[in-house]
Design an enzyme around this catalytic site. Structure first.
Site, PDB file in Angstrom:
ATOM      1  N   ASN A 121     -12.837  -2.429 -10.052  1.00  0.00           N
ATOM      2  CA  ASN A 121     -13.910  -2.366  -9.053  1.00  0.00           C
ATOM      3  C   ASN A 121     -14.230  -0.895  -8.827  1.00  0.00           C
ATOM      4  O   ASN A 121     -13.458  -0.192  -8.179  1.00  0.00           O
ATOM      5  CB  ASN A 121     -13.420  -3.048  -7.763  1.00  0.00           C
ATOM      6  CG  ASN A 121     -14.365  -2.860  -6.598  1.00  0.00           C
ATOM      7  OD1 ASN A 121     -15.504  -2.434  -6.768  1.00  0.00           O
ATOM      8  ND2 ASN A 121     -13.893  -3.185  -5.403  1.00  0.00           N
ATOM      9  N   LYS A 127     -16.548   0.336  -7.045  1.00  0.00           N
ATOM     10  CA  LYS A 127     -17.120   0.601  -5.713  1.00  0.00           C
ATOM     11  C   LYS A 127     -18.361   1.497  -5.868  1.00  0.00           C
ATOM     12  O   LYS A 127     -19.049   1.410  -6.869  1.00  0.00           O
ATOM     13  CB  LYS A 127     -16.063   1.188  -4.785  1.00  0.00           C
ATOM     14  CG  LYS A 127     -14.783   0.340  -4.787  1.00  0.00           C
ATOM     15  CD  LYS A 127     -13.804   0.694  -3.723  1.00  0.00           C
ATOM     16  CE  LYS A 127     -12.603  -0.240  -3.817  1.00  0.00           C
ATOM     17  NZ  LYS A 127     -11.644  -0.030  -2.753  1.00  0.00           N
ATOM     18  N   GLY A 151      -6.645   1.430  -1.294  1.00  0.00           N
ATOM     19  CA  GLY A 151      -6.933   2.864  -1.304  1.00  0.00           C
ATOM     20  C   GLY A 151      -5.938   3.707  -0.522  1.00  0.00           C
ATOM     21  O   GLY A 151      -6.204   4.875  -0.243  1.00  0.00           O
TER      22      GLY A 151
HETATM   23  P1  PGA Z   1      -7.561   0.315  -4.737  1.00  0.00           P
HETATM   24  O1  PGA Z   1      -8.739  -0.708  -4.375  1.00  0.00           O
HETATM   25  O2  PGA Z   1      -6.991  -0.113  -6.063  1.00  0.00           O
HETATM   26  O3  PGA Z   1      -8.220   1.662  -4.816  1.00  0.00           O
HETATM   27  O4  PGA Z   1      -6.544   0.229  -3.640  1.00  0.00           O
HETATM   28  C1  PGA Z   1      -8.628  -2.067  -4.655  1.00  0.00           C
HETATM   29  C2  PGA Z   1      -9.873  -2.808  -4.217  1.00  0.00           C
HETATM   30  O5  PGA Z   1     -10.461  -2.457  -3.187  1.00  0.00           O
HETATM   31  O6  PGA Z   1     -10.309  -3.755  -4.894  1.00  0.00           O
END
Ligand code: PGA
Length: 242
Positions: A8, A10, A169
């Site tokens: 993802n 984002k 995150g």
């Molecule tokens: P992250 O995000 O791996 O950066 O913790 C995961 C997500 O939000 O799908």
């Protein structure tokens, strides 16, 4: 069921970032893996990503509107994602629930829209830290599942992503025992044998142990999906089992 490793991106990625998808495609071609691989870039990059990813990577969206078309400025329908070449869409990510006020009912409508367009819906659920500390994590996830997963979900059209909000995150993850317990709980709540991904700070250093846990059907990866060299390590840590 094959594991799914989904990235993802984002709100990250410009044209130059497609080099990471090309690099990933080259690595996968050189060393085929047994899991499914999906990258969800921003919608602006979907069709370009499809053109550059070769056959080994699927491309998905990060959100969709529930309607087919209409006066919804700035929104994107599931049909538009499909038209751009997507095969899946994430719905109900905690960032959408938190920053866009998405309720379980909205998430369920988006999942149905994904099905209508022929996309796999990756439906996200997960508790906040106060909910976990109050001992309510299982109850919260059960409620989210019953409100966000429409009737008619099958392993073909739906994947669940368990993402504890406090692990996204942050570099923090639940213990392996906590992940295992929650995945078993989610499995017990579901009427059909859907793939259940774990998400939240999955990285090259912890992927192998998380992906080896019972009922973990793959991973939804944010930060560590942006670089092909990190993401491929996570992909290689997956296995073909359930
Ligand atoms: P992250 O995000 O791996 O950066 O913790 C995961 C997500 O939000 O799908």
């Amino acid at each position: 069921m094959r594991q799914l490793i989904a990235g993802n991106w984002k709100m990250n990625g410009l044209d130059a970032s497609l080099a990471e998808i090309e690099a990933l495609a080259r690595m996968l071609a050189a060393k085929p893996v047994r899991c499914d691989v999906l990258i969800c870039p921003p919608a602006t990059l979907i069709s370009r990503a499809v053109g550059r990813c070769g056959g080994g990577i699927q491309i998905g969206g990060q959100d969709c509107h529930a309607d087919i078309s209409g006066a919804f400025t700035g929104d994107i329908s599931a049909e538009m994602l499909r038209d751009a070449g997507a095969t899946a869409v994430i719905v109900g990510h905690s960032e959408r629930r938190q920053y866009h006020g998405e309720t379980d009912a909205i998430v369920a409508a988006k999942a149905k829209a994904a099905w209508r367009a022929g996309l796999t819906a990756i439906i996200c659920i997960g508790e906040t830290l106060p909910e976990r500390e109050a001992g309510k994590a299982e109850q919260v996830c059960k409620m989210q599942l019953s409100g966000s997963v429409p009737r008619g979900a099958t392993s073909e059209n739906t994947t669940i992503a368990y993402e504890p909000v406090w692990a996204i995150g942050t570099g923090k993850t639940p213990t392996n025992a906590e992940i295992e317990a929650m995945h078993r709980h989610i499995r017990s709540c579901l009427g059909s044998p859907l793939r259940i991904l774990y998400g939240g700070s999955v990285k090259p250093s912890n992927a192998k142990e998380i992906l080896a846990l019972p009922e973990v059907g793959g991973a939804l990866v944010g930060g560590a999906s942006l670089k092909a060299s990190d993401f491929i390590t996570i992909v290689e840590a997956s296995h073909a089992g359930a």
